[in-house]
Design a protein around this motif. Structure first.
Motif, PDB file in Angstrom:
ATOM      1  N   LEU A 199       0.859  -4.956   7.286  1.00 46.99           N
ATOM      2  CA  LEU A 199       0.273  -5.124   5.959  1.00 46.99           C
ATOM      3  C   LEU A 199       0.274  -6.610   5.639  1.00 46.99           C
ATOM      4  CD1 LEU A 199       2.333  -2.332   4.142  1.00 46.99           C
ATOM      5  CD2 LEU A 199       0.153  -2.089   5.335  1.00 46.99           C
ATOM      6  N   LEU A 200      -0.871  -7.130   5.216  1.00 42.59           N
ATOM      7  CA  LEU A 200      -0.969  -8.565   4.969  1.00 42.59           C
ATOM      8  C   LEU A 200      -1.369  -8.789   3.514  1.00 42.59           C
ATOM      9  CD1 LEU A 200      -3.064  -9.198   8.166  1.00 42.59           C
ATOM     10  CD2 LEU A 200      -0.698  -9.901   7.868  1.00 42.59           C
ATOM     11  N   ASP A 201      -0.469  -9.383   2.746  1.00 42.38           N
ATOM     12  CA  ASP A 201      -0.739  -9.603   1.325  1.00 42.38           C
ATOM     13  C   ASP A 201      -1.142 -11.058   1.111  1.00 42.38           C
ATOM     14  OD1 ASP A 201      -0.933  -9.520  -1.366  1.00 42.38           O
ATOM     15  OD2 ASP A 201       1.181  -9.119  -1.759  1.00 42.38           O
ATOM     16  N   GLU A 202      -2.428 -11.340   1.107  1.00 45.82           N
ATOM     17  CA  GLU A 202      -2.946 -12.697   0.938  1.00 45.82           C
ATOM     18  C   GLU A 202      -2.160 -13.692   1.794  1.00 45.82           C
ATOM     19  OE1 GLU A 202      -5.089 -13.862  -1.854  1.00 45.82           O
ATOM     20  OE2 GLU A 202      -5.011 -12.200  -3.264  1.00 45.82           O
ATOM     21  N   PRO A 203      -2.133 -13.485   3.105  1.00 46.41           N
ATOM     22  CA  PRO A 203      -1.201 -14.276   3.911  1.00 46.41           C
ATOM     23  C   PRO A 203      -1.535 -15.762   3.970  1.00 46.41           C
ATOM     24  CG  PRO A 203      -2.660 -13.014   5.315  1.00 46.41           C
ATOM     25  CD  PRO A 203      -2.914 -12.555   3.917  1.00 46.41           C
TER      26      PRO A 203
END
Lengths: 305, 249, 277
Positions: free
Chosen positions: B160-164
């Motif tokens: 899961l990538l949160d605004e990486p």
């Protein structure tokens, strides 16, 4: 020689440490650099080191016995050669008594810190991380303790437990953990919702692991600072209990008790009370200066820069 | 074929405010799915709900076909990992890179931690020279690489990538995006990526969902978006806005 | 014509315990009544340049410059009091996040009126009047309601409008905007830029727009200054950005993903040590 020192310094300040040990030492060294830049803090450290030294070698340093005096020849002698700080009403050398009293002071301070700080840390961190009912229960208990003046509460405990130095330590410890719990809780609340704690939770770490290994280490530096600053208060409380006859029992050379016994002659033989008073003052000052310096050196916000 | 990640009618509510309203989506194994929206659209809440950090009111989440319960088991974290938005806030400030990478291994009882840490650092292009540094000795891009290494060290199948990359400079962003694509290819990972930037999502993902106020606006293929074949005004607005400022005549 | 702002060989350095960090190293440019964009990545010194012009550099820093003149006034030579009077009245600055730059315990209207009154001797009624006008000018639909709101009660976009209103109410001639829209959603970003565009145009102000976003700056400004490692590496008209010569500028333009382009992997900026020399 100086070249070796330089490379050691470079090794410590290296931006690319090669081992866990080097990273840890480097960090400690940077704290030390910040700490040692503060002259007053160094003075405080010196005072405390002196106290430890005196306590460790009390038997060698004191010229006379702290307990047995010379009732016939030297009662209430003013400061002078032979007795640098004079003698008390039992004919005991005050310097020797103060030197031996440093052991009691150190004993009290260390024991209180060892008992109270972990209790406060545990209560605060658990309350802060768990939240909800547990938080409410733990913090209300803390509030109950905080509601009483420290000395009064300590008095009540000693009265219940019986006078004596161990009970005094216990009473002071019981009364001094609540502020630590408050600090630990406040620190926990600020880091609890941070991404790096969430990241650890996403590793699958259990709550107890998160509190013990990730939150508590962050609380420790502010706790150390607070405990050091409280040392002066602990010494004064212990002295107060001693003064009231509820702490160390005669003939133990506890500084507070020494002041109490000197107050009868405070106008004519002022040194009997003044010498232990000055000792308390200097050691309290030393702990305060040390605490201030540690605050600057360990402050996590300052060190992130 | 069972999807790697399936979400059905997911609703998340804080107090009475619905942060997510009946969201459904499926991400196939090895696919990269993007969530686009502005602040308050619920895109980050969706990731939180998957990781168990948001109060789910209704709906189900399933990973590899098996439904998740209220609390997550340890095995879940071996499958699903996350990279956070802010590389300055997602690494413990008092722990060296070594310690940060050791922690997940210790939690899950891996024995060969030494080799794994070195391999993870190599994989994200940092090398062992960074192993004993503290986060404050690293740049933003390096921190994000450490965060990616930490997420990958448990060998998850879903990331899961949160605004990486939103906290990073443009040139560093390119490096991190390339790295993410690389590891996805190498390991056959499934991505669920959140961003406010349409360009990044079309670059990284094959399918995407545009969200607003906790609801789905529309679902598109990245190629549709690239060709500007969109049906909703909101998406069109986002497209116009991402093109930059146009001075009034 | 005399330029509004003349920056000639500006240096800003921060002494630390072990070394001196040079944040800005010999920056020179001039500004008329136009829009100038300063672009660079974090650590390029773009914000410190803006702060040095405003006089907001931290006290421990050293500033020196061949010349730093605003409307013929040598900014580094005048006393602090006079500098303060210039600030807000003739020079003004908008910061990135309105959350941190508005006073949380004072209503938005009062903060703007306060700014106005600290620069002009006017009565309560008039300052309120002009504040409401200003709030209207930044396209706040219900200025009377917003006047009494506190910063935490408004959205990011609304807060940034209030911030712009506060910075423009005293009628400055030069506005420095440091990442004014980076904390905002893209659609709100455009609203804010439109407001800035109109006000700057109407009032004939000079504008320095500091941002990390090269394309946004190019679309908004007349001229662009590209900074790297504390130095200006390239100055060019915004329209000529596509013909930029410096590899850093080209690299910055190149490395962003674009809608409708398939470039895997993205080109990466190879930093050359000689750029920083």
């Amino acid at each position: 020689m100086s070249e070796a020192a330089l490379t050691r310094r470079e090794w410590l300040l290296s931006e690319r440490p090669d081992s866990r040990l080097q990273a840890r030492l480097g960090r400690a060294y940077q704290s030390w650099l910040r700490f040692s830049a503060n002259r007053l803090a160094l003075a405080g450290l010196l005072i405390i080191l002196l106290l430890v030294f005196v306590a460790a070698f009390a038997d060698l340093l004191s010229p006379y016995s702290p307990i047995v005096g010379d009732l016939r020849g030297s009662r209430l002698m003013p400061p002078g050669p032979g007795h640098w700080l004079g003698t008390d009403d039992q004919g005991r050398d005050i310097l020797s008594r103060i030197i031996h009293g440093s052991r009691i002071t150190l004993y009290v301070v260390l024991l209180v810190a060892i008992i109270a700080a972990p209790i406060g840390l545990a209560v605060g961190a658990v309350a802060g991380y768990a939240g909800g009912l547990l938080d409410v229960v733990l913090m209300r208990i803390t509030d109950i303790f905080l509601a009483f003046p420290k000395l009064i509460l300590a008095l009540a405990f000693v009265a219940a437990l019986g006078p004596g130095i161990e009970n005094a330590v216990l009473a002071i410890a019981i009364t001094s953990w609540p502020p630590y719990a408050r600090i630990a809780r406040a620190e926990t609340l600020t880091v609890r919702s941070s991404d790096y704690i969430a990241a650890v939770a996403l590793m699958g770490a259990s709550p107890s692991r998160i509190v013990l290994r990730h939150i508590m280490p962050l609380c420790i530096s502010s706790l150390i600072v607070r405990v050091t600053l409280d040392m002066a208060g602990i010494i004064l409380t212990a002295a107060g209990l001693g003064f009231l006859g509820l702490g160390a029992q005669p003939p133990l050379p506890e500084w507070g008790a020494m002041i109490a016994s000197g107050r009868r002659f405070i106008l004519d033989q002022w040194w009997v009370a003044a010498a232990p008073g000055a000792a308390i003052l200097i050691v309290s000052l030393g702990f305060n200066l040390l605490g201030d310096g540690l605050r600057d050196a360990l402050d996590p916000r300052g060190s992130e820069r | 074929m069972t999807p790697a990640l399936g979400i059905m009618g997911l609703t998340v509510a804080y107090d009475r405010h619905k942060a997510l309203d009946r969201i459904s989506l499926e991400v196939e194994q090895g696919q990269s799915f993007g969530l686009v929206g502005e602040s308050g659209s619920g895109k980050s809440t969706l990731l939180k709900a998957i990781t168990g950090l948001a109060p789910v009111e209704a709906g189900t989440i399933s990973v590899d076909g098996s439904k998740l319960g209220r609390s997550r088991e340890k095995a879940f974290y071996r499958k699903v990992q996350m990279v956070f938005q802010d590389p300055y806030g997602s690494l413990h400030p008092r722990q060296t890179v070594d310690r940060l990478l050791l922690e997940p291994l210790a939690v899950h009882g891996f024995a060969d931690s030494e080799a794994r840490i070195n391999r993870a650092l190599d994989e994200v292009g940092l090398g062992s020279g960074f192993r004993f540094r503290y986060p404050h000795q690293l740049s933003g891009g390096q921190r994000q690489r450490v965060a990616i290494a930490r997420a990958l060290i448990l060998e998850p199948s879903i990331l899961l990538l949160d605004e990486p990359t939103s906290a990073l400079d443009a040139s560093v962003q390119a490096e991190v995006l390339n790295l993410l694509e690389q590891v996805r290819r190498d390991r056959g990972l499934t991505f669920l990526m959140v961003s406010h930037d349409l360009a990044i999502i079309t670059h990284m993902c094959e399918r995407l969902m545009v969200m607003q106020n906790g609801e789905e606006v529309e679902r598109l293929d990245a190629s549709d978006l690239a060709a500007r074949r969109v049906s909703r005004d909101y998406t069109r607005n986002l497209l116009v806005a991402s093109a930059g400022f146009v001075r009034a005549p | 014509m005399k330029p509004l702002l003349l920056v000639d060989d500006l240096w800003v350095s921060f002494p630390t315990r072990t070394e001196t960090v040079e944040a800005v190293r010999g920056v020179s440019f001039t500004l008329g009544r136009e829009r100038l964009g300063i672009v660079g990545e974090s650590g390029s010194g773009k914000s410190q340049t803006g702060r040095a012009i405003m006089g907001l550099t931290p006290a421990n820093a050293h500033i020196r410059a061949g010349r730093l003149q605003f409307d013929g006034i040598e900014l580094l030579g005048i006393p602090a009091r006079q500098r303060r009077r210039l600030r807000g009245k003739r020079l003004s600055m908008i910061l990135q996040d309105p959350k941190y730059s508005l006073n949380p315990v004072m209503s938005i209207g009062r903060q703007i009126a306060e700014t106005l009154r600290s620069h002009e001797t006017i009565g309560n009624a008039e300052s309120r009047e002009r504040t409401l006008e200003m709030l209207e000018a930044v396209q706040i639909r219900n200025p009377h309601r917003v006047y009494d709101l506190y910063p935490h009660e408004v959205s990011g976009g609304m807060g940034q409008r209030a911030m712009i209103a506060m910075m423009l109410v005293a009628g400055p001639e030069l506005l420095i905007a440091d990442e004014p829209t980076s904390a905002l959603d893209v659609t709100v970003q455009l609203d804010i830029l439109r407001i800035l565009d109109r006000l700057v145009g109407e009032r004939g102000m000079g504008l320095i727009f500091i941002s990390h976003d090269l394309r946004l700056v190019a679309s908004f400004c007349d001229r662009v200054v590209v900074m790297y490692a504390g130095k200006v590496v390239e100055q060019l008209p915004a329209a000529a950005l596509a013909r930029a010569e410096h590899p850093y500028t080209r690299g910055l333009l190149d490395c962003m993903p674009k809608i409708g382009e398939q470039r895997h992997p993205l080109p990466v900026l190879e930093r050359q040590p000689e750029w920083a020399l």
